[in-house]
Design a protein around this motif. Structure first.
Motif, PDB file in Angstrom:
ATOM      1  N   VAL A  63      49.321  36.462 -49.739  1.00 38.84           N
ATOM      2  CA  VAL A  63      48.012  36.714 -50.343  1.00 38.84           C
ATOM      3  C   VAL A  63      46.976  36.602 -49.243  1.00 38.84           C
ATOM      4  O   VAL A  63      46.935  35.599 -48.516  1.00 38.84           O
ATOM      5  CB  VAL A  63      47.716  35.710 -51.477  1.00 38.84           C
ATOM      6  CG1 VAL A  63      46.305  35.929 -52.028  1.00 38.84           C
ATOM      7  CG2 VAL A  63      48.747  35.839 -52.591  1.00 38.84           C
ATOM      8  N   VAL A  65      42.956  36.785 -48.388  1.00 38.00           N
ATOM      9  CA  VAL A  65      41.642  36.758 -48.989  1.00 38.00           C
ATOM     10  C   VAL A  65      40.610  37.013 -47.904  1.00 38.00           C
ATOM     11  O   VAL A  65      40.627  36.361 -46.866  1.00 38.00           O
ATOM     12  CB  VAL A  65      41.438  35.387 -49.666  1.00 38.00           C
ATOM     13  CG1 VAL A  65      39.989  35.046 -49.771  1.00 38.00           C
ATOM     14  CG2 VAL A  65      42.082  35.387 -51.029  1.00 38.00           C
ATOM     15  N   HIS A 167      41.295  41.843 -56.793  1.00 41.25           N
ATOM     16  CA  HIS A 167      40.374  41.086 -57.654  1.00 41.25           C
ATOM     17  C   HIS A 167      39.679  41.983 -58.684  1.00 41.25           C
ATOM     18  O   HIS A 167      39.187  41.489 -59.688  1.00 41.25           O
ATOM     19  CB  HIS A 167      39.310  40.380 -56.813  1.00 41.25           C
ATOM     20  CG  HIS A 167      38.460  41.337 -56.033  1.00 41.25           C
ATOM     21  ND1 HIS A 167      38.877  41.865 -54.830  1.00 41.25           N
ATOM     22  CD2 HIS A 167      37.266  41.886 -56.304  1.00 41.25           C
ATOM     23  CE1 HIS A 167      37.942  42.694 -54.394  1.00 41.25           C
ATOM     24  NE2 HIS A 167      36.956  42.731 -55.270  1.00 41.25           N
ATOM     25  N   MET A 177      51.253  44.850 -59.944  1.00 42.24           N
ATOM     26  CA  MET A 177      51.557  43.466 -59.551  1.00 42.24           C
ATOM     27  C   MET A 177      52.753  42.931 -60.326  1.00 42.24           C
ATOM     28  O   MET A 177      53.662  42.337 -59.755  1.00 42.24           O
ATOM     29  CB  MET A 177      50.332  42.559 -59.778  1.00 42.24           C
ATOM     30  CG  MET A 177      49.265  42.717 -58.724  1.00 42.24           C
ATOM     31  SD  MET A 177      48.128  41.325 -58.667  1.00 42.24           S
ATOM     32  CE  MET A 177      47.289  41.491 -60.231  1.00 42.24           C
ATOM     33  N   LYS A 181      56.373  42.246 -58.599  1.00 43.05           N
ATOM     34  CA  LYS A 181      56.832  40.860 -58.631  1.00 43.05           C
ATOM     35  C   LYS A 181      58.317  40.829 -58.996  1.00 43.05           C
ATOM     36  O   LYS A 181      59.080  40.020 -58.471  1.00 43.05           O
ATOM     37  CB  LYS A 181      56.009  40.067 -59.653  1.00 43.05           C
ATOM     38  CG  LYS A 181      56.175  38.575 -59.523  1.00 43.05           C
ATOM     39  CD  LYS A 181      55.303  37.828 -60.521  1.00 43.05           C
ATOM     40  CE  LYS A 181      55.752  36.373 -60.570  1.00 43.05           C
ATOM     41  NZ  LYS A 181      54.953  35.592 -61.533  1.00 43.05           N
ATOM     42  N   VAL A 195      48.964  41.077 -50.935  1.00 49.92           N
ATOM     43  CA  VAL A 195      47.970  41.237 -51.993  1.00 49.92           C
ATOM     44  C   VAL A 195      46.624  40.799 -51.427  1.00 49.92           C
ATOM     45  O   VAL A 195      46.477  39.661 -50.985  1.00 49.92           O
ATOM     46  CB  VAL A 195      48.346  40.392 -53.229  1.00 49.92           C
ATOM     47  CG1 VAL A 195      47.314  40.571 -54.330  1.00 49.92           C
ATOM     48  CG2 VAL A 195      49.717  40.799 -53.730  1.00 49.92           C
ATOM     49  N   SER A 197      42.440  40.371 -51.692  1.00 51.15           N
ATOM     50  CA  SER A 197      41.411  40.150 -52.703  1.00 51.15           C
ATOM     51  C   SER A 197      40.160  39.557 -52.064  1.00 51.15           C
ATOM     52  O   SER A 197      40.217  38.987 -50.986  1.00 51.15           O
ATOM     53  CB  SER A 197      41.988  39.194 -53.753  1.00 51.15           C
ATOM     54  OG  SER A 197      40.963  38.609 -54.505  1.00 51.15           O
ATOM     55  N   ALA A 202      41.501  33.580 -55.311  1.00 51.88           N
ATOM     56  CA  ALA A 202      42.630  33.260 -54.421  1.00 51.88           C
ATOM     57  C   ALA A 202      43.709  32.417 -55.099  1.00 51.88           C
ATOM     58  O   ALA A 202      44.877  32.800 -55.125  1.00 51.88           O
ATOM     59  CB  ALA A 202      42.122  32.563 -53.181  1.00 51.88           C
ATOM     60  N   PHE A 205      45.933  34.161 -57.668  1.00 50.33           N
ATOM     61  CA  PHE A 205      46.926  35.067 -57.086  1.00 50.33           C
ATOM     62  C   PHE A 205      48.081  34.283 -56.470  1.00 50.33           C
ATOM     63  O   PHE A 205      49.233  34.644 -56.626  1.00 50.33           O
ATOM     64  CB  PHE A 205      46.272  35.983 -56.044  1.00 50.33           C
ATOM     65  CG  PHE A 205      45.429  37.072 -56.656  1.00 50.33           C
ATOM     66  CD1 PHE A 205      46.027  38.237 -57.119  1.00 50.33           C
ATOM     67  CD2 PHE A 205      44.057  36.932 -56.789  1.00 50.33           C
ATOM     68  CE1 PHE A 205      45.265  39.247 -57.694  1.00 50.33           C
ATOM     69  CE2 PHE A 205      43.290  37.926 -57.367  1.00 50.33           C
ATOM     70  CZ  PHE A 205      43.894  39.084 -57.825  1.00 50.33           C
ATOM     71  N   VAL A 206      47.735  33.198 -55.766  1.00 51.23           N
ATOM     72  CA  VAL A 206      48.769  32.372 -55.130  1.00 51.23           C
ATOM     73  C   VAL A 206      49.727  31.832 -56.186  1.00 51.23           C
ATOM     74  O   VAL A 206      50.940  31.895 -56.039  1.00 51.23           O
ATOM     75  CB  VAL A 206      48.106  31.224 -54.336  1.00 51.23           C
ATOM     76  CG1 VAL A 206      49.127  30.156 -53.969  1.00 51.23           C
ATOM     77  CG2 VAL A 206      47.428  31.777 -53.088  1.00 51.23           C
ATOM     78  N   PHE A 209      52.020  34.507 -57.751  1.00 46.50           N
ATOM     79  CA  PHE A 209      53.126  34.903 -56.871  1.00 46.50           C
ATOM     80  C   PHE A 209      53.902  33.699 -56.372  1.00 46.50           C
ATOM     81  O   PHE A 209      54.317  33.649 -55.207  1.00 46.50           O
ATOM     82  CB  PHE A 209      52.615  35.778 -55.725  1.00 46.50           C
ATOM     83  CG  PHE A 209      52.246  37.171 -56.167  1.00 46.50           C
ATOM     84  CD1 PHE A 209      53.232  38.084 -56.505  1.00 46.50           C
ATOM     85  CD2 PHE A 209      50.923  37.550 -56.289  1.00 46.50           C
ATOM     86  CE1 PHE A 209      52.909  39.369 -56.930  1.00 46.50           C
ATOM     87  CE2 PHE A 209      50.586  38.827 -56.719  1.00 46.50           C
ATOM     88  CZ  PHE A 209      51.585  39.741 -57.049  1.00 46.50           C
ATOM     89  N   LEU A 214      48.807  31.736 -48.268  1.00 43.29           N
ATOM     90  CA  LEU A 214      47.459  32.293 -48.353  1.00 43.29           C
ATOM     91  C   LEU A 214      46.840  32.370 -46.968  1.00 43.29           C
ATOM     92  O   LEU A 214      46.860  31.396 -46.210  1.00 43.29           O
ATOM     93  CB  LEU A 214      46.615  31.393 -49.263  1.00 43.29           C
ATOM     94  CG  LEU A 214      45.131  31.706 -49.396  1.00 43.29           C
ATOM     95  CD1 LEU A 214      44.920  33.008 -50.140  1.00 43.29           C
ATOM     96  CD2 LEU A 214      44.420  30.579 -50.135  1.00 43.29           C
TER      97      LEU A 214
END
Length: 701
Positions: A63, A65, A167, A177, A181, A195, A197, A202, A205-206, A209, A214
């Motif tokens: 992820v 950000v 986002h 997504m 996944k 991913v 965003s 944040a 999303f973390v 998944f 991150l």
DNA sequence: GAGCACTGC
């Protein structure tokens, strides 16, 4: 991949080879390549490239950000290509929610990589595929990648998929997504995901998944001072006007961006501020006040990018003030904005599954939106943001993020797509935010009535075909049944007109009578679908002449777009082996065939006259004919509607006059009198028809 | 007798 020395070609001589040569083209790098490389190196994301590549090697999902200005959209996919994720004919894909973004980013990245656009770097959007055999990096719309997944659910052409602007939570990104996944755990060949965003979500999303690592990249933004109202505003519009005037009178030079909710409000704002500032040019400097919203013609939209008016008076400078919808929050970025006025509101779509109606409502924005709006003031230098609500309201009343689209929409088409993707258990599908259960049930029920799903809930042959069309399921069904009624050419034209971008009929203020007269020339006695068909035929007869459109108060852009959609639909008809046939216009009843074709897709959207208004069948909702309909004065007994909109009243819009017999013939499974509201007129009428038919049958025997 | 946030296939 593990032994890969990353980024072998970025610096001449860096890895000891003769790297004045572009490894992807075999040609010498141009001088421009090195020049652009210098600016690329100043992007915040550039320092993190080794870290990102390492994370990607060690994890299937990363992820990332990054705020605006971090360079993530242009750089991250390149880092992955350079790290060897586009070898052996496999590609790196990067999705965008909007076409223009996919196009313009691809163009920029092709320059950065010193390749020809469409070769090693390309893009794919609806109506345009600018990729080739040699494409390694492909930018595309999220909807386009989803389309591809419907024919290749494991997305085997891709070694790595980057989902950008996650986002924004578009329907397509949300489904991708969830799909990916699953794919990353089941696909035999390796696949990675990044991913990307903006900062706000944040953690969400973390978590989604499974604790993916991150990577946070700072943006390049100037500080923005935030000012709140001390007391809640009684009228945000009046506050917006006075704040804009106040800025122009008292603040340092710099352009102003003011967020309002819609066209009418924006045009009124432009008028008011222009009026109030008349005669102040000599003291306050020249001022340009401009509107910005999506339905504004492109040339007028473009004006917001013109520089502020210049001033020849010493010590006085020019300024522009832009009143805009949400379009300036995500889709368009205007440089030079120093002051933002945030009304705290926007128009949002809501969906009511119980009556299957959509409505646009003025709704308070989320904290995430407020932050995004504020950020628009700090792109070129430090700025100020005036929030037309209190600090307490910001902290306590605004929700963290807006409801994602999946929780505000009719998901019929999404469910059909999920079925095509081979997703068995829809109810337990791992969405980041699942749709409302009732919305899901409604969608399944509707698809079942259309024949896309069997009684067991399995996708039928018809369902597979329907999913091929980029249309709502009712319209796809209509096209597939059209050859049986001998009018598929007409059906394709109607479908294209209905899904064209923007309203076909123009009605400029001050010339509404002339516009209505122009429209009357195309009027079809059986309703609006026929009228649209007349317009399309006339448009083609006049060789798509834009002047002719203008003279007849027709939206030339919308017609051009309809024509474009029409060719795409025609190609799909041919691909699915559906005959393209036309009705016999010498038959006085030729429109009946067309009307019955419409019924075959839209039988669930019928309304029956009841006293002064209409009642929708089954749902029994009281609705009225929208005044824009050509059936406004005719008031037929029974009609099919294309949409149900909640505005000042419950309106049905885009209508065709039909006979109850047709409903019974074409959709007997839906028009069982026992399923209709008890003693309703439609129930009585259906029963009468059935009795009549039975006695005729007996008489024949 | 009226209303059009914004996208996407």
């Amino acid at each position: 991949m593990a032994s890969n020395p990353y980024l072998q070609h970025l610096e001449p001589g860096e890895n000891g080879s003769s790297s004045n040569v572009n490894p992807y083209t075999g040609k010498q790098f141009s001088a421009r390549y090195f020049k652009i490389l210098e600016t690329r190196k100043t992007l915040p994301v550039y320092e993190r490239r080794d870290e990102l590549v390492k994370m990607t090697e060690e994890n299937k999902v990363v992820v990332l950000v990054g705020e605006t200005g971090s360079g993530k959209t242009t750089q991250v996919p390149q880092f992955l290509v350079d790290a060897g994720y586009a070898k052996d004919g496999m590609m790196v894909a990067c999705t965008q929610p909007r076409r223009v973004a996919a196009m313009s980013v691809a163009k920029r990245v092709a320059e950065e990589m010193d390749v020809v656009l469409g070769q090693q770097v390309g893009y794919t959007i609806r109506f345009e595929d600018k990729t080739s055999q040699s494409t390694m990096l492909k930018y595309c719309t999220d909807g386009m990648l989803l389309r591809e997944a419907m024919h290749d659910p494991e997305l085997l052409r891709y070694r790595c998929i980057v989902l950008d602007e996650a986002h924004e939570r578009t329907l397509a990104t949300d489904l991708l997504m969830g799909l990916l996944k699953g794919v990353i755990t089941t696909r035999k060949s390796p696949i990675n995901m990044v991913v990307m965003s903006a900062t706000l979500d944040a953690e969400k999303f973390v978590k989604y998944f499974e604790n993916a690592p991150l990577l946070q990249v700072p943006g390049r933004m100037f500080p923005v001072g935030i000012f709140y109202l001390p007391e809640p505003a009684k009228d945000y519009f009046e506050h917006a006007i006075s704040t804009a005037v106040h800025i122009h009178q008292n603040e340092e030079p710099g352009d102003v961006l003011c967020f309002l909710t819609g066209e009418e409000e924006i045009e009124e704002g432009v008028r008011r501020v222009t009026e109030e500032m008349v005669g102040t040019e000599k003291t306050l400097g020249p001022l340009k006040v401009l509107p910005l919203y999506a339905s504004l013609p492109p040339d007028r939209q473009q004006r917001v990018f013109d520089p502020a008016p210049s001033s020849d008076i010493p010590g006085v400078s020019g300024r522009k003030i832009i009143f805009s919808t949400n379009i300036a929050e995500t889709s368009l970025t205007i440089d030079g904005v120093v002051y933002v006025i945030d009304s705290g509101f926007s128009k949002q779509k809501t969906y009511n599954p119980r009556v299957r109606s959509e409505a646009l409502q003025v709704t308070p924005i989320s904290r995430a939106s407020a932050k995004q709006r504020t950020g628009r003031a700090g792109r070129t230098r430090p700025g100020k943001c005036f929030r037309l609500y209190t600090e307490k309201a910001f902290k306590n009343d605004l929700i963290e993020t807006s409801f994602p689209e999946i929780q505000r929409s009719n998901i019929c088409n999404l469910v059909l797509q999920m079925k095509t993707l081979g997703i068995e258990n829809l109810v337990y599908f791992d969405f980041m935010d699942p749709p409302a259960p009732e919305t899901m049930m409604r969608a399944l029920e509707q698809l079942h009535y259309l024949g896309a799903l069997s009684d067991e809930g399995e996708l039928s042959d018809l369902g597979y075909k329907m999913a091929e069309f980029p249309l709502e399921p009712e319209l796809s069904k209509m096209l597939i049944s059209a050859p049986n009624f001998g009018c598929s050419n007409e059906a394709v034209s109607i479908a294209a007109m209905l899904s064209a971008a923007g309203n076909v009929f123009l009605r400029p203020s001050g010339r509404q009578e002339e516009a209505d007269e122009a429209k009357a020339k195309f009027q079809h006695p059986d309703g609006d679908h026929g009228t649209l068909l007349n317009v399309y035929h006339s448009y083609k007869q006049h060789n798509e002449d834009q002047n002719w459109c203008f003279e007849n108060y027709l939206n030339g852009r919308a017609l051009r777009s309809a024509d474009n959609v029409r060719s795409q639909l025609e190609r799909i008809m041919v691909k699915l082996d559906l005959d393209l046939v036309s009705v016999d216009y010498s038959d006085p009843n030729h429109f009946h065939y067309i009307a019955r074709t419409i019924v075959s897709g839209y039988f669930m959207q019928a309304a029956y006259a009841d006293r002064a208004a209409y009642l929708t069948v089954k749902d029994n909702q009281l609705v009225q004919i929208h005044p824009s309909s050509v059936l406004m004065s005719k008031k037929p007994k029974c009609l099919i509607f294309n949409e149900f909109v909640l505005t000042s009243k419950n309106y049905v819009r885009t209508l065709t006059n039909v006979r109850v017999e047709w409903l019974l013939d074409i959709a007997p499974h839906y028009y069982n009198p026992a399923d209709m509201p008890k003693d309703s007129k439609i129930q009585l009428e259906l029963e009468r028809l059935i009795r009549q038919r039975e006695s005729r049958k007996r008489a024949r025997e």
